[in-house]
Design an enzyme around this catalytic site. Structure first.
Site, PDB file in Angstrom:
ATOM      1  N   GLU A 133      80.779  79.592 -22.815  1.00  0.00           N
ATOM      2  CA  GLU A 133      79.988  80.670 -23.365  1.00  0.00           C
ATOM      3  C   GLU A 133      80.807  81.937 -22.934  1.00  0.00           C
ATOM      4  O   GLU A 133      81.489  82.022 -21.826  1.00  0.00           O
ATOM      5  CB  GLU A 133      78.567  80.449 -23.000  1.00  0.00           C
ATOM      6  CG  GLU A 133      78.245  80.654 -21.346  1.00  0.00           C
ATOM      7  CD  GLU A 133      77.052  80.407 -20.981  1.00  0.00           C
ATOM      8  OE1 GLU A 133      76.451  79.494 -21.442  1.00  0.00           O
ATOM      9  OE2 GLU A 133      76.420  80.995 -20.071  1.00  0.00           O
ATOM     10  N   ARG A 279      70.804  72.518 -13.936  1.00  0.00           N
ATOM     11  CA  ARG A 279      70.439  73.679 -13.006  1.00  0.00           C
ATOM     12  C   ARG A 279      70.437  73.262 -11.479  1.00  0.00           C
ATOM     13  O   ARG A 279      70.666  72.151 -10.971  1.00  0.00           O
ATOM     14  CB  ARG A 279      68.983  73.870 -13.328  1.00  0.00           C
ATOM     15  CG  ARG A 279      68.735  74.197 -14.690  1.00  0.00           C
ATOM     16  CD  ARG A 279      67.332  74.554 -14.912  1.00  0.00           C
ATOM     17  NE  ARG A 279      67.329  74.908 -16.399  1.00  0.00           N
ATOM     18  CZ  ARG A 279      67.220  73.937 -17.671  1.00  0.00           C
ATOM     19  NH1 ARG A 279      67.248  72.938 -17.300  1.00  0.00           N
ATOM     20  NH2 ARG A 279      67.197  74.567 -18.863  1.00  0.00           N
TER      21      ARG A 279
END
Length: 399
Positions: A133, A279
């Site tokens: 990203e 995460r």
């Protein structure tokens, strides 16, 4: 050209006001976190071609080559290979990392074989794609990106004199830097919950009392994290990461395995068409420690700010270079001079300032106000751009 109707995702970390302001809407009183533009099945954009709104992923599936072009389909398959977003962080996002393409395929298949529902909270892989990203700041933007050198992280911790940091400082003193970082992160993630909460509270207290006057020890971002996550193990893990501030127009590129967290501000985000997140803290969501430790690349690396470069073939276009082909992000600062973009690839155009008129080769025009976006199929024909004191972001692919 299709004007897009897009979904806003109301994650708890979202800003209360930033996205409503961009979109010209009244705040709802609830966090508004991400505006999604694209064809990801989780929240596809919609377009109306005279028969009522239809999902963009369904329009593409009905005629992949007509919408995406033969070259994109041959290179990336019959789906839009990128997902475009506006992200507005009111409080820090989770510390996270994303898998490689091979890791995503293996992980997605394994969780499917276990019968884990795609929307299950313990699910780590929601699709079989990787998720590199790029984020580009629309104003002042702050985040954590990549590992510090272990000695720097140890020094930052030592300056707080928190007893619970001592074992981590020892681990960070290991000569092999990759081993030191892996050991320290694993230790934070595998602490029992009671110990992690205690050490995080001690850290938050020390941050509240810190002078923060030493030029080599900037505790301010960690103190802000502590206000929102005073008992979260992610507050401890955050010291392992580089702190970075972006000014408007500056960007970061994040490849597979790079740990990161966005702390505050508004940005456009362009990524491969995936929602796979592993995460490491600053979240009440599921943390899959073994999988995260497989995905993370344990290499110290300073966060590299990406600044745009002119595109010789397209006057007025400023390109943010990335080392992949699935997405290409560029920006136009329109000042009254008409510009032209080619139509060989599928693209999404987003107006973030002012107003922009798009004119197709056949004379059809579409006006975009601030916060509005359009999908341009790969027709091969050029599109003209016109605006004054206006900013337009262009998301497409590199072929």
């Amino acid at each position: 050209m299709d004007r897009l109707v897009n979904t806003v995702r109301p994650y708890a970390w979202g800003s209360l006001t930033a996205l409503p302001e961009l979109l010209g809407q009244q705040p709802t009183g609830e966090p508004q976190a991400e505006l999604w533009m694209g064809a990801h099945p989780g929240d596809p954009s919609r377009a109306d071609r005279g028969e009522g709104p239809r999902r963009l992923d369904e329009l593409i599936a009905a005629d992949p080559e007509g919408e995406l072009g033969a070259a994109s389909v041959a290179r990336f398959g019959p789906t839009l290979p990128f997902l475009f977003k506006v992200l507005a962080a009111g409080i820090p996002l989770s510390i996270q990392a994303h898998p490689t393409l091979d890791q995503a395929r293996v992980g997605f298949a394994a969780e499917n074989a276990l019968g884990i529902s795609l929307d299950a909270p313990e699910r780590s892989y929601r699709d079989d794609n990787h998720k590199p990203e790029m984020v580009c700041a629309l104003g002042e933007f702050e985040g954590l990106c990549g590992f510090r050198r272990p000695a720097e992280a140890a020094g930052l911790m030592a300056g707080l004199s928190v007893p619970g940091h001592a074992p981590l400082i020892d681990l960070l003193s290991v000569e092999d830097e990759a081993e030191a970082l892996r050991g320290a992160l694993a230790a934070v993630l595998t602490m029992d919950d009671r110990t992690a909460e205690r050490v995080a509270r001690e850290t938050a207290q020390a941050l509240a009392e810190s002078d923060d006057g030493a030029p080599d020890r900037d505790y301010a971002p960690y103190a802000r994290i502590a206000k929102d996550f005073p008992e979260d193990r992610g507050l401890i893990a955050a010291f392992l990461l580089n702190h970075v501030r972006l000014r408007a127009g500056e960007a970061l590129y994040l490849g597979a395995g790079v740990p990161h967290a966005y702390l505050s501000g508004v940005c456009v985000e362009l990524q491969a068409n995936s929602d796979n997140v592993l995460r490491a803290g600053l979240t009440p969501k599921h943390i899959d420690v073994p999988e995260l430790l497989k995905v993370v690349v344990f290499e110290p690396d300073a966060a590299r700010v990406v600044r745009p470069v002119p595109v010789a073939a397209t006057p007025g276009e400023q390109l943010y270079p990335v080392p992949i082909d699935e997405f290409r992000l560029s920006r136009f600062e329109l000042d009254g001079v008409e510009r032209e973009i080619d139509g060989r690839t599928p693209q999404i155009l987003l107006c973030t300032e002012g107003a922009v008129r798009l004119t197709a080769a056949d004379g059809t025009a579409l006006d975009l106000a601030r916060g509005q976006s359009a999908f341009l199929p790969a027709t091969g024909a050029p599109t003209r751009l016109a605006g004054t004191d206006s900013t337009l972001f262009r998301a497409t692919v590199s072929i």
